[in-house]
Scaffold this motif. Structure first.
Motif, PDB file in Angstrom:
ATOM      1  N   UNK A 187       0.808  -1.241   0.000  1.00  0.00           N
ATOM      2  CA  UNK A 187       0.000   0.000   0.000  1.00  0.00           C
ATOM      3  C   UNK A 187       0.835   1.282   0.000  1.00  0.00           C
ATOM      4  N   UNK A 188       2.149   1.173   0.228  1.00  0.00           N
ATOM      5  CA  UNK A 188       2.965   2.382   0.294  1.00  0.00           C
ATOM      6  C   UNK A 188       4.075   2.421  -0.752  1.00  0.00           C
ATOM      7  N   UNK A 189       4.154   1.430  -1.598  1.00  0.00           N
ATOM      8  CA  UNK A 189       5.131   1.404  -2.685  1.00  0.00           C
ATOM      9  C   UNK A 189       4.505   0.717  -3.894  1.00  0.00           C
ATOM     10  N   UNK A 190       4.838   1.238  -5.071  1.00  0.00           N
ATOM     11  CA  UNK A 190       4.169   0.781  -6.284  1.00  0.00           C
ATOM     12  C   UNK A 190       5.141   0.761  -7.451  1.00  0.00           C
ATOM     13  N   UNK A 191       4.760  -0.068  -8.467  1.00  0.00           N
ATOM     14  CA  UNK A 191       5.305   0.179  -9.788  1.00  0.00           C
ATOM     15  C   UNK A 191       4.149   0.723 -10.626  1.00  0.00           C
ATOM     16  N   UNK A 192       4.390   1.108 -11.871  1.00  0.00           N
ATOM     17  CA  UNK A 192       3.363   1.846 -12.626  1.00  0.00           C
ATOM     18  C   UNK A 192       2.079   1.038 -12.839  1.00  0.00           C
ATOM     19  N   UNK A 193       2.232  -0.223 -13.276  1.00  0.00           N
ATOM     20  CA  UNK A 193       1.034  -1.015 -13.552  1.00  0.00           C
ATOM     21  C   UNK A 193       0.350  -1.475 -12.271  1.00  0.00           C
ATOM     22  N   UNK A 194       1.144  -1.657 -11.191  1.00  0.00           N
ATOM     23  CA  UNK A 194       0.550  -2.033  -9.899  1.00  0.00           C
ATOM     24  C   UNK A 194      -0.368  -0.931  -9.383  1.00  0.00           C
ATOM     25  N   UNK A 195       0.036   0.344  -9.566  1.00  0.00           N
ATOM     26  CA  UNK A 195      -0.793   1.464  -9.128  1.00  0.00           C
ATOM     27  C   UNK A 195      -2.081   1.555  -9.948  1.00  0.00           C
ATOM     28  N   UNK A 196      -1.975   1.406 -11.265  1.00  0.00           N
ATOM     29  CA  UNK A 196      -3.170   1.479 -12.125  1.00  0.00           C
ATOM     30  C   UNK A 196      -4.131   0.345 -11.814  1.00  0.00           C
ATOM     31  N   UNK A 197      -3.619  -0.856 -11.643  1.00  0.00           N
ATOM     32  CA  UNK A 197      -4.481  -2.003 -11.326  1.00  0.00           C
ATOM     33  C   UNK A 197      -5.219  -1.783 -10.010  1.00  0.00           C
ATOM     34  N   UNK A 198      -4.497  -1.303  -8.968  1.00  0.00           N
ATOM     35  CA  UNK A 198      -5.127  -1.063  -7.664  1.00  0.00           C
ATOM     36  C   UNK A 198      -6.194   0.029  -7.747  1.00  0.00           C
ATOM     37  N   UNK A 253      -1.243  11.056 -13.049  1.00  0.00           N
ATOM     38  CA  UNK A 253      -0.558  10.490 -11.878  1.00  0.00           C
ATOM     39  C   UNK A 253       0.046   9.168 -12.307  1.00  0.00           C
ATOM     40  N   UNK A 254       1.323   8.953 -11.953  1.00  0.00           N
ATOM     41  CA  UNK A 254       1.982   7.688 -12.287  1.00  0.00           C
ATOM     42  C   UNK A 254       3.130   7.391 -11.349  1.00  0.00           C
ATOM     43  N   UNK A 255       3.388   6.129 -11.168  1.00  0.00           N
ATOM     44  CA  UNK A 255       4.588   5.704 -10.423  1.00  0.00           C
ATOM     45  C   UNK A 255       5.724   5.695 -11.438  1.00  0.00           C
ATOM     46  N   UNK A 256       6.520   6.764 -11.433  1.00  0.00           N
ATOM     47  CA  UNK A 256       7.468   6.987 -12.517  1.00  0.00           C
ATOM     48  C   UNK A 256       8.735   6.130 -12.411  1.00  0.00           C
ATOM     49  N   UNK A 257       9.491   6.314 -11.346  1.00  0.00           N
ATOM     50  CA  UNK A 257      10.747   5.574 -11.187  1.00  0.00           C
ATOM     51  C   UNK A 257      11.198   5.675  -9.737  1.00  0.00           C
ATOM     52  N   UNK A 258      12.335   5.026  -9.427  1.00  0.00           N
ATOM     53  CA  UNK A 258      12.795   4.985  -8.043  1.00  0.00           C
ATOM     54  C   UNK A 258      13.269   6.346  -7.547  1.00  0.00           C
ATOM     55  N   UNK A 259      13.578   7.263  -8.467  1.00  0.00           N
ATOM     56  CA  UNK A 259      14.035   8.593  -8.048  1.00  0.00           C
ATOM     57  C   UNK A 259      12.882   9.505  -7.662  1.00  0.00           C
TER      58      UNK A 259
END
Length: 279
Positions: A187-198, A253-259
């Motif tokens: 719930x506190x960390x995502x990758x891009x497709x994981x965020x969209x799916x949730x 809104x997107x989970x872009x990268x680790x930075x």
């Protein structure tokens, strides 16, 4: 008086009978002694003398003692040789242990240096992410200018979203600032497709897990006809490498990268390749 009367006579004087008898006795005694000696010599010559040397007898006990002494000597030699081999092995083992210890110390020092360097880099990355997020937040809060000179701000980003789209938009915006982790599903960390799916699970829509499949999960729409809740993708449809959610007013809104982690930004920040509409 004769003319030779004064010359001494050269005749030997006559010996007396007693003298002659004595000499005869002595001579006889000598002759008898020689005769006895000769007889004795003849007898001895006829019977040769044999001399016998007595040598010690080698008994069974003495042989056993000698054999036992030889065994003891051989065992002592073998023991000395074994001890020498053990001493050599111990010296070699000690030398190897010393070399291994030096190598272990060297490796420990190198590992410590690497750990310190990794910690320094991690701290630098955290500082960089914090600075970048602060910049993005400032950009969103102040708004961006469109072609007509009007300002677009985050407060009106979901104003046109209704129903399920509003729920999807609200969910992704609430995750802004979370960390990016490859394979993350919250719930506190995502990758891009994981965020969209949730986000779409909030409205009971099951999307595929990966970006490639999500980029073809709905109806393709043009980037000039976007609605809040549309799925944006980067790359080709069916071969996309990144996805995000359009939230309205030219923002996504997107989970872009680790930075950067999960961000809310303008489409011009990272223009997408296409979009699909699921709602």
């Amino acid at each position: 008086m004769s003319h030779t009367a004064h010359i001494r006579s050269h005749r030997k004087p006559r010996r007396s009978a007693s003298t002659i008898a004595m000499r005869a006795g002595v001579a006889g005694g000598v002759l008898s002694t020689l005769a006895v000696a000769g007889a004795s010599g003849s007898a001895n010559a006829a019977e040769p003398v044999t001399q016998t040397l007595e040598l010690p007898t080698l008994t069974a006990d003495l042989a056993a003692q000698i054999a036992q002494s030889a065994d003891v000597t051989q065992q002592a030699a073998a023991s000395y040789e074994l001890q020498a081999e053990r001493d050599a092995a111990a010296a070699q083992a000690a030398k190897k242990a010393e070399a291994d210890l030096a190598e272990a110390k060297k490796k420990a020092a190198e590992d410590k240096r690497k750990a310190a360097e990794a910690a320094r880099q991690a701290a630098a990355e955290r500082a960089s992410r914090s600075a970048e997020r602060a910049t993005l937040s400032a950009s969103v809060d102040t708004g961006s200018s469109d072609g007509s000179g009007s300002s677009v701000g985050s407060s009106s980003s979901s104003s046109s979203a209704t129903g399920s789209a509003a729920a999807v938009v609200s969910f992704v915006q609430s995750q802004v600032g979370d960390a990016y982790v490859s394979g993350g599903t919250g719930p506190n960390s995502w990758d891009c497709s994981g965020l969209v799916q949730a986000a779409f699970k909030q409205v009971n829509i099951d999307l595929p897990r990966v970006s490639q499949a999500q980029s073809t999960a709905g109806t393709q729409v043009g980037l000039d006809n976007l609605q809040p809740g549309d799925i944006l993708y980067w790359g080709g449809a069916g071969s996309a490498y990144h996805v995000g959610v359009y939230v309205g007013d030219g923002m996504f809104v997107g989970a872009q990268n680790s930075s950067t982690g999960v961000v809310k930004a303008s489409l011009s920040y990272d223009p997408p390749s296409g979009a699909v509409r699921v709602l």
